[in-house]
Design an enzyme around this catalytic site. Structure first.
Site, PDB file in Angstrom:
ATOM      1  CE  LYS A  69      14.202  -8.401  34.016  1.00 55.33           C
ATOM      2  NZ  LYS A  69      13.294  -9.809  33.805  1.00 55.33           N
TER       3      LYS A  69
ATOM      4  NE  ARG B   4      10.496  -7.023  29.251  1.00 61.10           N
ATOM      5  CZ  ARG B   4      10.373  -7.392  30.465  1.00 61.10           C
ATOM      6  NH1 ARG B   4       9.870  -6.345  31.336  1.00 61.10           N
ATOM      7  NH2 ARG B   4      10.405  -8.674  30.978  1.00 61.10           N
TER       8      ARG B   4
ATOM      9  NE  ARG C 199       7.498 -14.473  39.076  1.00 65.43           N
ATOM     10  CZ  ARG C 199       8.062 -13.771  38.645  1.00 65.43           C
ATOM     11  NH1 ARG C 199       8.860 -13.330  39.112  1.00 65.43           N
ATOM     12  NH2 ARG C 199       8.103 -14.019  37.334  1.00 65.43           N
TER      13      ARG C 199
ATOM     14  NE  ARG D 173       4.054 -13.386  37.145  1.00 60.83           N
ATOM     15  CZ  ARG D 173       5.551 -12.556  36.642  1.00 60.83           C
ATOM     16  NH1 ARG D 173       6.278 -11.658  37.690  1.00 60.83           N
ATOM     17  NH2 ARG D 173       6.103 -11.439  35.328  1.00 60.83           N
TER      18      ARG D 173
ATOM     19  NE  ARG E 257       7.133 -14.265  31.069  1.00 57.96           N
ATOM     20  CZ  ARG E 257       7.428 -14.548  32.337  1.00 57.96           C
ATOM     21  NH1 ARG E 257       6.652 -15.675  32.575  1.00 57.96           N
ATOM     22  NH2 ARG E 257       8.149 -13.586  33.122  1.00 57.96           N
TER      23      ARG E 257
END
Ligand code: B4P
Length: 191
Positions: free
Chosen positions: A14, A89, A128, A134, A146
């Site tokens: 996204k 969401r 990532r 993160r 998640r």
């Protein structure tokens, strides 16, 4: 006005594709994930509260994210359109967005739903995590949470937009370039 909901599970691409859509279509980018991370970086009370949810891979409360989107819409009244990245969401967030946009007579144009296999999502996020630092991208258990939260709370939005004739499924597997072309084709020919 072009109002796009860019949709998909965590790691679907996204944020990656939003960058291209902003440039190509002159839209304002509203990413609730980015907005929340900047609140965390600024050390605000909202950021502190959000961090506790995000680090576990849970959703931040509807009230907080809807409030953030409302103030961004109010601050950008001259925009040619928006790209909503990672928002809505939940069904309650989607209803709140419809209400806000319909008040201005500028409804959602379409939901572009990136479809990606689970193992590919996990691989993308872990890689990532190695670079970004993160916390929610570094632990496979949090990533799986998640994805589970997405399946339980976010996936029902597909039916919500389908019932309005606004759902467009897009194959999110392949190169970033291939996916850009698929998105462009839908926006230019089907919205
Ligand atoms: P987000 O920031 O929205 O993060 P995300 O779902 O992980 O997706 P993102 O857009 O960042 O990643 P992308 O798929 O582009 O949310 C983080 C957290 O914030 C949530 O868990 C929640 O706690 C909170 N939150 C945010 N919005 C909320 C809301 N509305 N309500 C409640 N809580 C909310 O990319 C992932 C990786 O894949 C990148 O490294 C990218 O380079 C790579 N990639 C992309 N496309 C690829 C391709 N085609 N091939 C290979 N790699 C690719």
């Amino acid at each position: 006005m072009l109002n796009l909901v860019l949709f998909g599970p965590p790691g679907a691409g996204k944020g990656t594709q939003a960058e291209f859509l902003i440039e190509s279509f002159g839209l304002i980018h509203l990413s609730t994930g980015d907005l929340l991370r900047s609140e965390i970086a600024a050390g605000t009370e909202l950021g502190l509260a959000a961090k506790a949810f995000m680090d576990k891979g849970e959703l931040v409360t509807d009230e907080v994210v809807i409030g953030m989107i409302k103030s961004k819409l109010e601050a950008n009244q001259e925009a040619k359109g928006f790209i909503f990245d990672g928002f809505p969401r939940t069904v309650d967030q989607a209803k709140a967005l419809d209400k806000l946009l319909n008040e201005n007579g500028t409804p959602v144009s379409g939901m572009l739903s990136l479809e990606v296999e689970k193992q590919e999502l996990i691989n993308r996020l872990l890689s990532r995590g190695k670079i970004s630092g993160r916390a929610d991208d570094q632990d496979q258990t949090i990533i799986e949470n998640r994805i589970n939260v997405y399946n339980e709370k976010t996936l029902p939005l597909i039916e919500y937009y389908k019932s309005q004739g606004k759902h467009f499924g897009i194959n999110g597997m392949g190169t970033i370039e291939d996916i850009k072309l698929r998105l462009k084709e839908v926006i230019e020919n089907r919205l």
